[in-house]
Write a protein that holds these residues in place. Structure first.
Motif, short mmCIF file in Angstrom:
data_model
loop_
_atom_site.label_atom_id
_atom_site.label_comp_id
_atom_site.label_asym_id
_atom_site.label_seq_id
_atom_site.Cartn_x
_atom_site.Cartn_y
_atom_site.Cartn_z
N THR A 36 -10.18 -5.18 -52.39
CA THR A 36 -11.62 -4.93 -52.58
C THR A 36 -12.27 -5.98 -53.46
O THR A 36 -13.42 -6.37 -53.24
CB THR A 36 -11.88 -3.53 -53.17
N ARG A 37 -11.57 -6.45 -54.47
CA ARG A 37 -12.15 -7.44 -55.38
C ARG A 37 -12.43 -8.76 -54.65
O ARG A 37 -13.46 -9.40 -54.87
CB ARG A 37 -11.22 -7.67 -56.57
N ARG A 38 -11.50 -9.16 -53.80
CA ARG A 38 -11.71 -10.40 -53.02
C ARG A 38 -12.88 -10.21 -52.06
O ARG A 38 -13.73 -11.10 -51.93
CB ARG A 38 -10.44 -10.74 -52.24
N TRP A 39 -12.93 -9.06 -51.39
CA TRP A 39 -14.03 -8.81 -50.44
C TRP A 39 -15.38 -8.84 -51.15
O TRP A 39 -16.34 -9.43 -50.64
CB TRP A 39 -13.82 -7.46 -49.76
N ARG A 40 -15.44 -8.23 -52.32
CA ARG A 40 -16.73 -8.19 -53.04
C ARG A 40 -17.15 -9.57 -53.52
O ARG A 40 -18.34 -9.90 -53.53
CB ARG A 40 -16.64 -7.22 -54.23
#
Length: 258
Positions: A36-40
């Motif tokens: 999720t952190r990479r996607w955000r």
């Protein structure tokens, strides 16, 4: 899209998110295996906003997705329909402007924001097409929209494995780490029922957005769509824009920075 099994009313969905709010971000990190952190970050990069601009972060939940803008000195409004989520976010980040609002009837004037975004929330809106029109209304002419949403893996074998994870492994993991495991069964079903990348791109065009493109992440598990409001749109120009922009969808990954 078959939403027959997703028969929750908007107030029921809001209550569900209220229940999971305290552990929502932690559970998301676990279930996505830290992705999720990479996607955000990719969403923030695609927004291309700077200090002095104003951003609408819709379905912002606890404000995790709003933090990068606030940290950069950008005026961000974190909007969500779950009061439970907003309360958790406000306690954690009192400097961010949290606003309760319905995505299909936003409490903002026309042409308010330089850019709008929604991450992993559009599929939980009762009328997602209307939400796209509302975001068009409140975004300034020439402004951009960036959407991150679960989508359809592009490789058949990967799609099969992912579907099995959604319907079997995800609920089992949620039972161990989430406060309301049933909520994650609903979320898994909502992901499986959500339309693919091209269908969402077509919805954006139908709502009046132009220059629609998208980038697949993690083999298509997530897609980041980006689009722009016509620069010459009048305040209530959605209807005219719909008529004017009916061209083919451009699947241009290069248009969104890696």
């Amino acid at each position: 899209m078959n939403r027959a099994s997703l028969d929750k009313r908007p107030d029921e969905v809001a209550t569900m998110f209220d229940d999971v709010a305290p552990k929502y971000d932690v559970v998301n990190d676990v279930l996505s295996m830290g992705q999720t952190r990479r996607w955000r970050k990719i969403v923030v990069d695609a927004m291309e906003v700077s200090k002095g601009q104003r951003v609408l972060d819709l379905a912002a939940g606890t404000g995790t997705s709003s933090e990068p803008y606030a940290d950069a000195g950008i005026d961000v409004v974190a909007c969500d329909f779950s009061l439970g989520m907003l309360k958790v976010g406000k306690r954690r980040r009192p400097d961010i402007n949290f606003v309760a609002g319905d995505a299909t009837n936003l409490p903002f004037a026309d042409n308010t924001f330089d850019a709008s975004t929604i991450s992993f929330g559009l599929r939980n809106v009762n009328e997602p097409k209307k939400a796209l029109e509302e975001m068009l209304r409140v975004t300034k002419p020439g402004g951009r929209l960036v959407i991150a949403e679960f989508s359809q893996p592009v490789v058949p074998l990967w799609r099969t494995m992912y579907t099995e994870y959604l319907m079997r492994a995800l609920p089992a993991i949620a039972t161990k780490v989430a406060s309301n495991p049933d909520a994650y069964v609903y979320l898994a079903e909502s992901i499986r029922a959500w339309p693919d990348q091209d269908h969402l791109a077509a919805w954006l065009q139908d709502a009046g957005w132009e220059n629609v493109n998208y980038r697949n992440l993690t083999g298509g598990i997530v897609a980041v769509h980006r689009a722009f409001k016509p620069a010459d749109s009048p305040p209530d120009g959605a209807a005219a824009a719909i008529a004017a922009h009916k061209g083919p969808v451009a699947k241009l990954r290069r248009n969104i920075a890696h």
